[in-house]
Design an enzyme around this catalytic site. Structure first.
Site, PDB file in Angstrom:
ATOM      1  N   ASN A 107       0.818  -1.212   0.000  1.00 25.50           N
ATOM      2  CA  ASN A 107       0.000   0.000   0.000  1.00 25.50           C
ATOM      3  C   ASN A 107       0.855   1.266   0.000  1.00 25.50           C
ATOM      4  O   ASN A 107       1.770   1.420   0.811  1.00 25.50           O
ATOM      5  CB  ASN A 107      -0.916  -0.015   1.238  1.00 25.50           C
ATOM      6  CG  ASN A 107      -1.962   1.072   1.193  1.00 25.50           C
ATOM      7  OD1 ASN A 107      -2.292   1.569   0.129  1.00 25.50           O
ATOM      8  ND2 ASN A 107      -2.481   1.436   2.352  1.00 25.50           N
ATOM      9  N   TRP A 108       0.529   2.198  -0.863  1.00 22.68           N
ATOM     10  CA  TRP A 108       1.275   3.443  -0.979  1.00 22.68           C
ATOM     11  C   TRP A 108       1.203   4.295   0.274  1.00 22.68           C
ATOM     12  O   TRP A 108       2.115   5.081   0.557  1.00 22.68           O
ATOM     13  CB  TRP A 108       0.738   4.259  -2.163  1.00 22.68           C
ATOM     14  CG  TRP A 108      -0.702   4.648  -2.012  1.00 22.68           C
ATOM     15  CD1 TRP A 108      -1.796   3.939  -2.416  1.00 22.68           C
ATOM     16  CD2 TRP A 108      -1.212   5.820  -1.362  1.00 22.68           C
ATOM     17  NE1 TRP A 108      -2.950   4.598  -2.068  1.00 22.68           N
ATOM     18  CE2 TRP A 108      -2.622   5.763  -1.424  1.00 22.68           C
ATOM     19  CE3 TRP A 108      -0.607   6.918  -0.747  1.00 22.68           C
ATOM     20  CZ2 TRP A 108      -3.436   6.750  -0.889  1.00 22.68           C
ATOM     21  CZ3 TRP A 108      -1.423   7.902  -0.204  1.00 22.68           C
ATOM     22  CH2 TRP A 108      -2.821   7.809  -0.284  1.00 22.68           C
ATOM     23  N   TYR A 112     -10.870  10.266   7.716  1.00 23.11           N
ATOM     24  CA  TYR A 112     -10.111  11.124   6.812  1.00 23.11           C
ATOM     25  C   TYR A 112     -10.303  12.604   7.139  1.00 23.11           C
ATOM     26  O   TYR A 112      -9.357  13.392   7.054  1.00 23.11           O
ATOM     27  CB  TYR A 112     -10.499  10.841   5.371  1.00 23.11           C
ATOM     28  CG  TYR A 112      -9.966   9.544   4.838  1.00 23.11           C
ATOM     29  CD1 TYR A 112      -8.654   9.432   4.406  1.00 23.11           C
ATOM     30  CD2 TYR A 112     -10.781   8.415   4.775  1.00 23.11           C
ATOM     31  CE1 TYR A 112      -8.152   8.225   3.920  1.00 23.11           C
ATOM     32  CE2 TYR A 112     -10.296   7.210   4.290  1.00 23.11           C
ATOM     33  CZ  TYR A 112      -8.976   7.117   3.863  1.00 23.11           C
ATOM     34  OH  TYR A 112      -8.502   5.920   3.387  1.00 23.11           O
ATOM     35  N   ARG A 170     -15.074   2.643   6.853  1.00 16.45           N
ATOM     36  CA  ARG A 170     -14.596   1.289   7.144  1.00 16.45           C
ATOM     37  C   ARG A 170     -13.846   1.207   8.465  1.00 16.45           C
ATOM     38  O   ARG A 170     -13.535   0.104   8.948  1.00 16.45           O
ATOM     39  CB  ARG A 170     -13.699   0.804   6.000  1.00 16.45           C
ATOM     40  CG  ARG A 170     -12.340   1.451   5.902  1.00 16.45           C
ATOM     41  CD  ARG A 170     -11.584   0.947   4.673  1.00 16.45           C
ATOM     42  NE  ARG A 170     -10.188   1.323   4.651  1.00 16.45           N
ATOM     43  CZ  ARG A 170      -9.706   2.491   4.249  1.00 16.45           C
ATOM     44  NH1 ARG A 170     -10.554   3.431   3.823  1.00 16.45           N
ATOM     45  NH2 ARG A 170      -8.417   2.740   4.256  1.00 16.45           N
ATOM     46  N   ASP A 222     -39.120  17.477  19.355  1.00 16.01           N
ATOM     47  CA  ASP A 222     -38.442  17.839  20.602  1.00 16.01           C
ATOM     48  C   ASP A 222     -38.176  16.647  21.509  1.00 16.01           C
ATOM     49  O   ASP A 222     -37.097  16.510  22.074  1.00 16.01           O
ATOM     50  CB  ASP A 222     -39.269  18.881  21.368  1.00 16.01           C
ATOM     51  CG  ASP A 222     -39.194  20.257  20.725  1.00 16.01           C
ATOM     52  OD1 ASP A 222     -38.110  20.623  20.247  1.00 16.01           O
ATOM     53  OD2 ASP A 222     -40.223  20.959  20.695  1.00 16.01           O
TER      54      ASP A 222
END
Length: 781
Positions: free
Chosen positions: A163-164, A270, A321, A531
Site C-alpha cells: 500500500n502506498w 479522513y 470502514r 423535541d
C-alpha cells in the site's frame, strides 16, 4: 490514521496536570508584517523557529515530573521506548529491525511500524523526566535504526511494497517527527540522506482532501528539516488546496459534509486526518514568512465535527470502514479529533478563540470514556489540562441541534440527553466502503440505519461491530438472506432521494427512497425529528424475490440484566425469542421507549453472540485479533412477510424515557401520523405545532399541498409561520407549495422563496443548484 492507540488514564489525572505549554477552494493566507511590527527574522531564523515549534509538539519542559498526571505519561513514554529498543534487532547482519515488521511478511506496514517505533525511541530519549532520557546508547541505536531503514528499505532502488499510504504518508510523518526530535544530534549528511528518501516517495503534495493535507504536511516537514524554502513553500501551497470548500468530489462542503474516496462520508477518519495534518503544519510555520491562516478549520469543527461527537465518541455513521478496526473505535476517533483540534488553537484568529476553546472544553468534560487523551504526549495533555483548569473559559454545554448533511446523506438529531444519527445512501453516496479487506460486513450500515446514543457514547463500541448480527441493523428494512463478505460494497442506488429539510436547527423531516442492494426490495422510509421524540414511518415496502422482509426497530448490545417491558410486562428475560401480536409500547432499560401508534406484532430476541475482529477485518495489521468476543443483544423487529406488496410500519422513538413516561405517551401521544402512503409520509408534533412531511410525489398532507416531490417542515405558532423546504433528490428546479392558512407579511425572507399569495399561503421555492440544502422563510400571521 493507522497509528496504534494504547490504554489511557483518568480524566482526574488530566485535570491534575500543570499549566499548559504554549506550544469553490481558498488559498492559505500569508500573514504580512509591517508598520510598527517587529522586523522579519532572517530565513535561517525562520527555519530554526519552524523546527523549534514543531519539536515543541512532542517535547517540552517546565513541568514537574513528579506530578501524578505527568508521571503516568512519562512512564508510558519510557515503557514504549524500552519495549521497542529491547526487541529491536541490532546485529550487523540484520535484515529487519523488528521481527514483526518485515516487508516480505508484513508488507507496507513494516515501513510504518518501524518508523513509528523509532519515533517512540527518540521521544523516550528526548523527554525530560522519562526513564530513558539522555541515554547515549538508546540515542545511538535509534539513529542507527533510522540509517539502516533508509539505506536498506526506504531509499533503496526498489518499488514500494503493497500500500502506498505507509510509504508516502504514515511512514514519513513518523520519520520526520523522529528527525525533528533528534535534530541537534543528526549530522547534515544524515539529514540530507533522510530528506532524499522522503522526497523519493513524497516529492510534493498529491491526491485529494485528507491525503493531500497529509502529503503536504510531509513536505512542509522535509523543508523545515532541510532549511529548504522551496520545499516548505510547496507544502504550504498544497495545504492551500485543502483550506476551503469543495462543490464536488473529496473534501469539506459548506453544509458540513465531508467526503473521501468520491462517495463516502468520512469525517470520522479522513476528515479528522485533515485536522491532524493541519495542526502540526500550521504550528510549524507560525510566525514565519509562510504562516497560514487556520480560520477555515473553525468552520469545519463547528459544522462537520461538533454535531457528530457525542460524549467523546465520534458517531459511527461517519467513520466509514474504520468501524471494523479494533484500535480505532468511536472513542478513539473522538480523542484523535480532539487532539488535532487542540493543536489548532494557536492557529485560529483571536475572534474565534473563545468559541473554539469553549467547544473543546465541552468535548473534554463531556467525554465518558474516562480519559479523552489516553495515549497523547505531554505537550498535548498539558494544553488540555490548562484549558480544563481555565476558569475564564466557559464550558459550551450539551449541543442541541437537528441537522441534515445533504451532501453526505446523513442526519443528526441531538438533544442534551440523547442523539440519533440516520445513515442513508443514494445515487450520489455509496452504501459502504470495504477496501483492503476491511469492513467486510458493512452491508446495511447506510440503509436507513439509526444510531441511537443515550449513554456514554460506547453504544456501538465494546465489540459491537464484530458481534452484532450485521443483517439486523437498527432502523433498516431488509431482506432476510445470507450475504458474502464485502457484498455490494460501493453500491449506489438507482434512486436519487436521500436527505431532508430542517427548520430552526430543531426539527427535521428526513427520508430515503430505498432501493436495496442485491434485492428487489424497495421502500419509502421517513424520520420526523421533534423535541421529545422521533416518528419513524415506512410505506410502499415491496419485494418480489420470494424473500422475507423485516424492519428492525432495535438491536441493542446489553450491558447486564436490562429489562424489556412490552405493554408493561417483561418479556425475553432470558435468552430466547417471542412475539407479541398487539404491541403498543416497549421499554428497554437504559435506552428508552418505543410506541406503536397502531398495535403491531413485534418479534423480540435476547441472545449471546460471539464474533472476532477478523470476521469483519482481514487486513494484515489485525491478523492477531482472533480472540473470541461474546456480547448479549436484544433485538426487536416487525415482519412484513414474504414478497410483501405495499407493506408499512409506524413507531415512535422516545429516547431516555422511563417506562412510566412510555406508557403515558402510548395512551396519550404527543404526535399523530398524518399520512403514511407511497405518495406522502407526514407526522405532526401536537404540543409544538410542527408538521413534518416527505412528499414522494405531488400530494397533500394536512394543510400542505405540494405540486412536487420534496421535504417540508412547517412550524405553526400563534403569530408566525416558519416554512422550511428541501429537495432530497438534488435534481428538481422548483417546489410549489400551498399552505391552507393565511399569512400577513414576510418576516424573514429567503431570496430563493417567492411568495405567490399570502392567503392562502402559496410559495414557489427555487431549489435549482441547492444540492439538497433547506430553503426557509418566516412569516407573520
Amino acid at each position: 490514521m493507522n497509528d496504534r492507540r494504547t490504554p489511557g488514564y483518568s480524566r482526574r489525572a488530566l485535570l491534575g496536570a500543570g499549566a499548559a505549554v504554549a506550544a469553490g477552494t481558498v488559498a492559505p493566507t500569508v500573514l504580512a508584517t509591517g508598520g510598527s511590527a517587529a522586523p522579519r527574522p532572517s530565513a535561517a531564523d525562520d527555519f530554526a523557529l519552524m523546527r523549534q515549534q514543531w519539536r515543541a509538539l512532542h517535547v517540552t519542559s517546565g513541568y514537574d515530573p513528579a506530578d501524578p498526571a505527568v508521571a503516568r505519561v512519562l512512564t508510558r513514554i519510557t515503557d514504549d521506548g524500552q519495549r521497542w529498543w529491547s526487541s529491536m534487532a541490532k546485529g550487523s547482519g540484520r535484515t529487519y529491525l523488528w521481527s514483526d515488521a518485515r516487508p516480505a511478511v508484513h508488507r507496507s506496514f513494516a515501513i510504518r511500524d518501524s518508523f513509528v517505533r523509532l519515533r517512540a525511541m527518540a521521544l523516550a530519549w528526548a523527554t525530560p523526566g522519562a526513564g530513558l532520557a539522555g541515554d547515549a546508547t538508546l540515542l545511538a541505536d535509534t539513529i542507527g535504526g533510522l540509517d539502516w531503514i533508509v539505506a536498506n528499505w526506504y531509499d533503496a532502488p526498489r518499488p514500494p511494497d503493497d500500500n502506498w499510504y505507509e510509504w508516502e504518508i504514515s511512514g514519513p510523518r513518523a520519520f520526520n517527527d523522529a528527525q525533528v526530535i533528534l535534530y541537534d544530534r543528526l549530522a547534515a549528511s544524515k539529514l540530507s540522506a533522510y530528506g532524499r528518501a522522503t522526497a523519493r516517495h513524497t516529492p510534493r503534495p498529491v491526491y485529494t482532501a485528507a491525503n493531500r493535507a497529509l502529503t503536504a504536511h510531509v513536505v512542509v516537514g522535509r523543508g523545515a528539516l532541510l532549511s529548504d524554502a522551496a520545499t516548505v513553500a510547496s507544502g504550504v501551497a498544497g495545504l492551500g488546496d485543502v483550506l476551503g470548500y469543495v462543490t464536488s468530489g473529496d473534501g469539506f462542503y459548506r453544509d458540513g459534509s465531508f467526503i473521501q474516496h468520491d462517495y463516502y462520508p468520512y469525517a470520522g477518519s479522513y476528515g479528522a486526518s485533515i485536522l491532524d495534518a493541519l495542526a502540526p503544519a500550521l504550528a510549524t510555520v507560525a510566525g514565519t514568512a509562510r504562516q497560514i491562516d487556520g480560520s477555515m478549520a473553525v468552520n469545519w469543527i463547528r459544522d462537520a465535527f461538533d454535531p457528530l461527537i457525542w460524549r467523546g465518541a465520534f458517531m459511527d455513521m461517519a467513520m466509514g470502514r474504520v468501524i471494523s478496526r479494533p484500535d480505532e473505535q468511536n472513542h478513539a476517533m473522538g480523542g484523535y479529533t480532539l487532539t488535532a483540534a487542540l493543536g489548532l488553537i494557536p492557529a485560529v484568529p483571536a475572534g474565534d478563540q473563545p468559541w473554539l476553546r469553549s467547544v473543546l472544553k465541552e468535548w473534554l468534560l463531556a467525554d465518558a470514556s474516562g480519559d479523552p487523551l489516553p495515549d497523547r504526549n505531554i505537550p498535548v495533555r498539558l494544553t488540555a489540562a490548562a484549558l480544563m483548569n481555565d476558569d475564564t473559559v466557559a464550558r459550551r454545554g450539551p449541543l442541541a441541534v437537528s441537522k441534515v448533511y445533504p451532501r453526505q446523506d446523513r442526519i443528526v438529531h441531538r438533544k442534551p440527553t440523547w442523539a440519533l444519527g440516520i445513515s442513508m445512501f443514494s445515487s450520489r453516496i455509496a452504501n459502504y466502503e470495504s477496501i483492503n479487506d476491511e469492513n467486510l460486513r458493512g452491508w446495511l450500515t447506510a440503509d436507513g440505519a439509526t444510531y441511537l446514543y443515550v449513554g456514554d457514547g460506547g453504544e456501538f463500541g465494546n465489540g459491537y461491530w464484530p458481534t452484532v448480527d450485521p443483517t439486523r441493523i437498527p432502523g433498516t428494512t431488509a431482506e432476510v438472506r445470507s450475504r458474502s463478505a464485502a457484498e455490494g460494497r460501493g453500491y449506489r442506488s438507482t434512486v436519487n432521494w436521500a436527505g431532508g429539510a430542517t427548520a430552526e436547527g430543531r426539527y427535521t423531516a428526513g427520508g430515503i427512497n430505498l432501493a436495496a442492494q442485491g434485492s428487489t426490495l424497495t421502500a419509502k422510509k421517513s424520520w420526523f425529528c421533534f423535541d421529545e421524540e422521533v416518528v419513524a414511518l415506512g410505506a410502499a415496502i415491496t419485494a418480489s424475490g420470494g424473500g422475507r422482509i423485516n424492519t428492525y426497530v432495535e438491536n441493542r448490545q446489553l450491558g447486564g440484566a436490562e429489562k424489556l417491558l412490552v405493554n408493561g410486562a417483561e418479556v425475553v428475560a432470558a435468552p430466547g425469542w417471542t412475539e407479541v401480536p398487539g404491541t403498543r409500547w416497549l421499554h428497554l432499560t437504559g435506552v428508552g421507549g418505543y410506541v406503536f401508534p397502531t398495535p403491531t406484532q413485534v418479534d423480540f430476541r435476547r441472545e449471546a453472540r460471539t464474533g472476532r475482529w477478523t470476521d469483519i477485518n482481514k487486513h494484515p495489521v489485525y491478523a492477531g485479533q482472533t480472540g473470541a468476543i461474546t456480547r448479549t443483544y436484544l433485538s426487536a423487529w416487525i415482519e412484513h412477510g414474504t414478497s410483501p406488496s405495499n407493506a408499512s410500519y409506524a413507531y415512535v422513538l422516545l429516547p431516555t424515557a422511563t417506562p412510566e413516561r412510555t406508557a403515558e405517551y402510548a395512551a396519550s401521544p404527543n404526535t399523530r401520523v398524518v399520512a403514511n402512503t407511497p405518495t406522502v409520509q407526514a407526522a405532526r408534533a401536537l404540543s409544538s405545532g410542527v408538521l413534518a412531511i416527505n412528499f414522494w410525489a405531488a400530494g397533500t398532507a394536512s394543510i400542505v399541498t405540494s405540486q412536487n416531490a420534496g421535504s417540508v417542515v412547517l412550524v405553526e405558532r400563534p403569530t408566525e409561520l416558519v416554512l422550511a423546504v428541501a429537495d432530497p433528490t438534488h435534481r428538481a428546479s422548483q417546489i410549489r407549495l400551498t399552505v391552507n392558512t393565511a399569512a400577513t407579511s414576510v418576516l424573514t425572507p429567503d431570496p430563493n422563496v417567492q411568495v405567490v399569495t399570502l392567503d392562502p399561503l402559496t410559495v414557489l421555492v427555487n431549489v435549482s443548484g441547492a444540492a439538497g440544502a433547506t430553503r426557509t422563510i418566516r412569516l407573520t400571521r
